[in-house]
Design an enzyme around this catalytic site. Structure first.
Site, PDB file in Angstrom:
ATOM      1  N   ASP A 100       0.881  -1.304   0.005  1.00 57.64           N
ATOM      2  CA  ASP A 100      -0.136  -0.012  -0.253  1.00 57.64           C
ATOM      3  C   ASP A 100       0.659   1.339   0.213  1.00 57.64           C
ATOM      4  O   ASP A 100       1.557   1.828   1.071  1.00 57.64           O
ATOM      5  CB  ASP A 100      -0.875   0.141   1.559  1.00 57.64           C
ATOM      6  CG  ASP A 100      -2.725   0.991   0.590  1.00 57.64           C
ATOM      7  OD1 ASP A 100      -2.463   1.951   0.233  1.00 57.64           O
ATOM      8  OD2 ASP A 100      -3.153   1.260   2.104  1.00 57.64           O
ATOM      9  N   ASP A 277      -1.300   8.230  -6.122  1.00 59.03           N
ATOM     10  CA  ASP A 277      -2.359   7.523  -6.066  1.00 59.03           C
ATOM     11  C   ASP A 277      -2.350   6.245  -6.581  1.00 59.03           C
ATOM     12  O   ASP A 277      -2.961   6.153  -7.289  1.00 59.03           O
ATOM     13  CB  ASP A 277      -3.574   7.724  -5.117  1.00 59.03           C
ATOM     14  CG  ASP A 277      -3.609   6.495  -4.056  1.00 59.03           C
ATOM     15  OD1 ASP A 277      -2.684   6.200  -3.695  1.00 59.03           O
ATOM     16  OD2 ASP A 277      -4.724   6.560  -3.483  1.00 59.03           O
TER      17      ASP A 277
END
Length: 405
Positions: A100, A277
């Site tokens: 992540d 992102d």
């Protein structure tokens, strides 16, 4: 492996071994780990709603500022997943962790229990992180973390969950976002170093950077890479151009940059702050900018997928969508602006329909986080996240102008 959609927000990939005996390739202070996209055909997934929920949660968390128990966010949706087998302890026990870039705490214990060894040290501190629709809490340890041969970290801070909700099928998270995202998550300390921080401080990598090479999922060979300590020049077709991180909040709490967006020769979003992102599937832009884009393309909203939809005739007339960052232009061709048609069924769409990958962030421009360059952008451009120099870089790849969708 089944990931309940409501437990996550956005996109993942599965780390798989390369054809070599080891998936790790080393080159003077950097190391590369290969992964490949794997589609989970589990029925309709409203990607736009998931991305928008993630964006709004990130805005809310960022607006709280530092020292306010700011949340972090996983990168997952029900269409594509990625995880890594990470060894903890000595001898190492392997755990399945989500990779992540949108959070920074590394932790385990959601499924398989922690197996302490001679290298495990309980710090006595507690840890608690909320991920929007998932959360965990427990004790903070230090332990040896083995990402792969040659990527072995001593005394890495890890959370050991005593309670975890929303993480069925995985053991925890390998957090590789900015270290500031750990602030307020562990008791009695300000922040804790990420795995990238420690790879650098322990001399395993030469610079604190992470290079990411995504490949469009419709490409036959969809292997991608994470490169710790630099970037892989064999995957780029240009030099990497770097841009400073934005100072505008809340985008500045993440990998934030300043950019403008134009469609054809018309500006649809003036220069403003947003973020890069990997955990967002689509390209999200402010509501007023999306309205301009929709008008210009003639698209209609498809309620099932949550995506804008165009006809084949409108597709033939699509113009380049250009992202201007620091004077440098990065264009998305018409083919790069559409969802891979081979994956239409995975989002509940019709096989013969054409969906656009630009979505609504959920608020008008001026919020301090007016766009997200997500996976749909990053699969066309190599990205480098440089903590050492507080910058983000991009380069073209063989897939920048591909017509694979």
């Amino acid at each position: 492996m089944k990931f309940p959609f409501k437990a996550f927000l956005s996109i993942l990939f599965v780390v798989l071994p390369s054809a070599d005996a080891s998936p790790l390739r080393r080159d003077t202070g950097k190391a590369t780990l290969s992964f490949a996209a794997r589609v989970n055909a589990r029925g309709a997934v409203n990607v736009a709603d998931a991305d928008r929920a993630r964006a709004q949660a990130m805005k809310q968390a960022g607006s709280m500022g530092k020292r306010a128990g700011r949340s972090s966010f996983t990168i997952a949706n029900g269409v594509v997943t990625y995880t890594a087998q990470v060894g903890i302890g000595s001898p190492a026990t392997e755990y399945t962790l989500l990779i992540d870039t949108g959070s920074s705490n590394t932790w385990l214990g959601a499924s398989a229990p922690y197996n302490p060894t001679s290298t495990s040290v309980d710090t006595g501190n507690t840890v608690s992180v909320s991920y929007g629709s998932g959360k965990f809490s427990g004790e903070e340890y230090t332990d040896t973390v083995t990402l792969s041969t040659g990527l072995v970290i001593a005394e890495q801070y890890i959370g050991v969950a005593s309670s975890a909700d929303g993480f069925d099928g995985v053991d925890g998270i390998l957090g590789v976002g900015p270290a500031d995202l750990t602030e307020g998550t562990v008791s009695n300390v300000n922040t804790v170093p990420t795995v990238t921080d420690n790879l650098y401080s322990q001399g395993i990598i030469g610079t604190e950077t992470l290079g990411i090479y995504f490949v469009p999922p419709s490409v036959p060979d969809s292997a991608g890479e994470l490169t710790f300590g630099g970037h892989d020049g064999s995957k780029t077709t240009s030099s990497v151009t770097y841009f400073p991180l934005t100072t505008t909040t809340p985008a500045s709490y993440y990998w934030g940059i300043d950019q403008s967006i134009s469609y054809g020769h018309s500006t649809i979003l003036s220069e403003t702050a947003g973020i890069v992102d990997t955990g967002t599937t689509l390209i999200l832009i402010a509501s007023d900018a999306l309205s301009k884009y929709q008008t210009a393309t003639g698209a209609t909203m498809d309620e099932t997928t949550g995506l804008l939809m165009i006809t084949s005739g409108q597709y033939d007339k699509l113009k380049t969508l250009t992202f201007k960052i620091g004077g440098q232009a990065y264009g998305l061709t018409p083919n790069a602006q559409i969802w891979p048609r081979s994956l239409n069924a995975d989002i509940g769409g019709a096989s013969d329909s054409i969906y656009l990958i630009v979505g609504d962030i959920g608020s008008n421009s001026g919020s301090g986080l007016d766009f997200i360059n997500g996976y749909a952008f990053l699969q066309r451009y190599y990205s480098v996240f440089d903590t050492t120099n507080n910058q983000v870089g991009f380069a073209t790849t063989p897939h920048t102008d591909a017509t694979c969708n």
